[in-house]
Write a protein that holds these residues in place. Structure first.
Motif, mmCIF file in Angstrom:
data_model
loop_
_atom_site.group_PDB
_atom_site.id
_atom_site.type_symbol
_atom_site.label_atom_id
_atom_site.label_comp_id
_atom_site.label_asym_id
_atom_site.label_seq_id
_atom_site.Cartn_x
_atom_site.Cartn_y
_atom_site.Cartn_z
ATOM 1 N N SER A 191 0.784 -0.988 0.163
ATOM 2 C CA SER A 191 -0.126 -0.056 0.113
ATOM 3 C C SER A 191 0.905 1.291 -0.036
ATOM 4 N N GLY A 192 2.269 0.951 0.298
ATOM 5 C CA GLY A 192 3.095 2.359 0.278
ATOM 6 C C GLY A 192 2.969 2.833 -1.181
ATOM 7 N N LEU A 193 2.708 2.121 -2.190
ATOM 8 C CA LEU A 193 2.652 2.561 -3.403
ATOM 9 C C LEU A 193 1.491 3.566 -3.521
ATOM 10 N N LEU A 194 0.557 3.620 -2.835
ATOM 11 C CA LEU A 194 -0.641 4.350 -2.612
ATOM 12 C C LEU A 194 -0.599 5.712 -1.920
ATOM 13 N N LEU B 295 -3.944 3.796 8.528
ATOM 14 C CA LEU B 295 -3.059 3.023 9.512
ATOM 15 C C LEU B 295 -2.406 2.082 8.727
ATOM 16 N N ALA B 296 -1.156 1.746 9.065
ATOM 17 C CA ALA B 296 -0.264 0.754 8.325
ATOM 18 C C ALA B 296 -0.380 -0.355 9.189
ATOM 19 N N ARG B 297 -0.998 -1.590 8.977
ATOM 20 C CA ARG B 297 -1.063 -2.654 9.606
ATOM 21 C C ARG B 297 0.236 -3.490 10.086
ATOM 22 N N HIS B 298 1.201 -3.235 8.925
ATOM 23 C CA HIS B 298 2.440 -3.956 9.384
ATOM 24 C C HIS B 298 3.659 -3.047 9.746
ATOM 25 N N GLY B 299 3.189 -1.863 10.210
ATOM 26 C CA GLY B 299 4.110 -0.879 10.799
ATOM 27 C C GLY B 299 4.614 0.191 9.917
ATOM 28 N N PRO B 300 5.403 1.142 10.412
ATOM 29 C CA PRO B 300 5.759 2.028 9.485
ATOM 30 C C PRO B 300 6.678 1.605 8.432
ATOM 31 N N GLU C 53 2.442 7.454 -0.891
ATOM 32 C CA GLU C 53 3.957 7.621 -0.687
ATOM 33 C C GLU C 53 4.223 8.800 0.068
ATOM 34 N N THR C 54 3.342 9.632 0.218
ATOM 35 C CA THR C 54 3.818 11.103 0.764
ATOM 36 C C THR C 54 3.360 10.711 2.285
ATOM 37 N N LEU C 55 2.853 9.887 2.893
ATOM 38 C CA LEU C 55 2.626 9.780 4.260
ATOM 39 C C LEU C 55 3.934 9.438 4.975
ATOM 40 N N GLN C 56 3.780 10.259 6.114
ATOM 41 C CA GLN C 56 5.002 10.138 7.128
ATOM 42 C C GLN C 56 4.704 9.366 8.223
ATOM 43 N N TRP C 57 5.232 8.316 8.507
ATOM 44 C CA TRP C 57 4.805 7.686 9.692
ATOM 45 C C TRP C 57 5.677 7.964 10.994
ATOM 46 N N THR C 58 5.801 9.631 11.125
ATOM 47 C CA THR C 58 6.422 9.876 12.467
ATOM 48 C C THR C 58 5.499 9.843 13.516
ATOM 49 N N GLY C 59 6.081 9.802 14.723
ATOM 50 C CA GLY C 59 5.645 10.029 16.199
ATOM 51 C C GLY C 59 5.127 8.622 16.563
ATOM 52 N N SER C 60 5.041 8.726 17.909
ATOM 53 C CA SER C 60 4.559 7.414 18.524
ATOM 54 C C SER C 60 3.238 7.093 18.374
ATOM 55 N N PRO C 61 2.675 6.031 18.162
ATOM 56 C CA PRO C 61 1.286 5.738 18.259
ATOM 57 C C PRO C 61 0.602 5.767 19.754
ATOM 58 N N GLU C 62 -0.279 6.241 19.990
ATOM 59 C CA GLU C 62 -0.982 6.333 21.375
ATOM 60 C C GLU C 62 -1.534 4.991 21.822
ATOM 61 N N GLU C 63 -0.759 4.593 23.151
ATOM 62 C CA GLU C 63 -1.232 3.513 23.636
ATOM 63 C C GLU C 63 -2.769 3.337 24.044
ATOM 64 N N THR D 30 1.128 -6.416 -7.981
ATOM 65 C CA THR D 30 0.986 -5.494 -6.848
ATOM 66 C C THR D 30 0.761 -3.907 -7.444
ATOM 67 N N GLU D 31 1.629 -3.586 -8.232
ATOM 68 C CA GLU D 31 1.421 -2.402 -8.783
ATOM 69 C C GLU D 31 0.498 -2.102 -9.572
ATOM 70 N N ARG D 32 -0.275 -3.175 -10.595
ATOM 71 C CA ARG D 32 -1.264 -3.063 -11.305
ATOM 72 C C ARG D 32 -2.415 -3.092 -10.370
ATOM 73 N N GLY D 33 -2.446 -3.893 -9.702
ATOM 74 C CA GLY D 33 -3.867 -3.977 -8.398
ATOM 75 C C GLY D 33 -3.680 -2.574 -7.727
ATOM 76 N N MET D 34 -2.641 -2.366 -7.114
ATOM 77 C CA MET D 34 -2.805 -0.924 -6.354
ATOM 78 C C MET D 34 -3.061 0.289 -7.329
ATOM 79 N N ALA D 35 -2.793 0.136 -8.439
ATOM 80 C CA ALA D 35 -3.323 1.377 -9.408
ATOM 81 C C ALA D 35 -4.726 1.238 -9.300
ATOM 82 N N GLN D 36 -5.403 0.075 -9.380
ATOM 83 C CA GLN D 36 -6.805 -0.029 -9.356
ATOM 84 C C GLN D 36 -7.483 0.564 -8.047
ATOM 85 N N VAL D 37 -6.772 0.128 -6.996
ATOM 86 C CA VAL D 37 -7.171 0.751 -5.585
ATOM 87 C C VAL D 37 -7.135 2.148 -5.434
ATOM 88 N N GLY D 38 -6.097 2.517 -5.996
ATOM 89 C CA GLY D 38 -6.045 4.310 -5.985
ATOM 90 C C GLY D 38 -6.952 4.819 -6.786
#
Ligand code: HPA
Length: 245
Positions: free
Chosen positions: A12-15, A52-57, A17-27, A231-239
């Motif tokens: 999903s990073g392909l979709l 939210l990125a399921r597999h972490g930043p 790309e600009t998101l920055q996963w900075t900061g600690s998630p709230e407990e 993955t690239e072809r599929g994600m283009a459709q999801v986008g």
């Protein structure tokens, strides 16, 4: 404006790309979610979309070690109208060709040992949720209508077999899953779907077929052969789909 929460998975990073996963998630009362919830900029996506990125930043949390309870709990605070869970999957059924999107209407849970309920007798009262239809029907129909309008390559129904991972399956396991009625196989829709239902959140899966499942590859090819391209072809459709919501 409709609030949509996307649970992003592998690729999903392909979709986003600009998101920055900075900061600690709230407990949460159930521990730490995989990431913070990140707002997508408005001009690319007309709906109010948070991710939210399921597999972490860095994508390093394997399916069986994801804190699904914390993830869904943190998404609940944001009160989404719909959760769209993106899952890359293997295609079991002949029709489940790489790059096809699936909006499954059923699932079979083959996972084990995961924290799968909030009804653990401590923080939440015992409830036996109705899970006859594991995915939100209105949300599914909405995605199906958009996908049809856009002319995407998709299947409106299907049964998603959820395996434990992180290894892929044996050919005999896939044969058994096919006999059980599974069309696609992935590792992350459970317990995610059940936890969403326990919290009363509308949850749908948009699955992207990225490979033929074990024992289903054409002779002479291997499972991982075209994953990147599919993955690239599929994600283009999801986008396209997300931008149309
Ligand atoms: N099996 C299980 N999970 C998967 C697969 C698969 O073949 N492909 C992508 N996720």
């Amino acid at each position: 404006m409709t609030k949509i929460a996307v649970i992003a998975g592998t690729g999903s990073g392909l979709l986003f790309e600009t998101l920055q996963w900075t900061g600690s998630p709230e407990e949460t009362p159930f521990g730490c979610p995989s990431t913070t919830i990140n707002r997508v900029e408005q001009d690319a996506y007309p709906a109010d979309i948070s991710v939210l990125a399921r597999h972490g930043p860095d994508g390093s949390i394997p399916p069986h070690q994801i804190n699904y309870r914390a993830n869904l709990w943190s998404l609940m605070q944001f009160q989404p109208d719909l959760i769209v869970a993106l899952n890359t999957v293997g295609g079991i059924h002949e029709a489940a060709a790489p790059a096809t999107l699936y909006f499954p209407d059923q699932l079979i849970d083959y996972t084990w040992g995961r924290e799968q309920t909030y009804s653990d007798g401590k923080l939440a009262p015992l409830q036996h949720i109705d899970f006859t239809e594991p995915f939100d029907q209105t949300g599914r129909q909405h995605l199906i209508d958009r996908a049809a309008e856009l002319g995407l390559d998709f299947k409106p129904t299907g049964t998603y077999g959820v395996t434990q991972g992180p290894r892929l399956e044996t050919a005999a396991e896939i044969d058994r899953m096919e006999r059980d009625g599974c069309d696609i196989v992935g590792m992350t829709a459970m317990p995610e779907a059940a936890l969403a239902r326990e919290l009363g959140l509308a949850y749908v899966v948009c699955a992207i077929v990225v490979n033929r499942a074990a024992g289903r590859c054409p002779p002479g090819s291997v499972i991982h052969a075209d994953i990147q391209q599919s993955t690239e072809r599929g994600m283009a459709q999801v986008g396209q789909l997300l931008r149309s919501l």
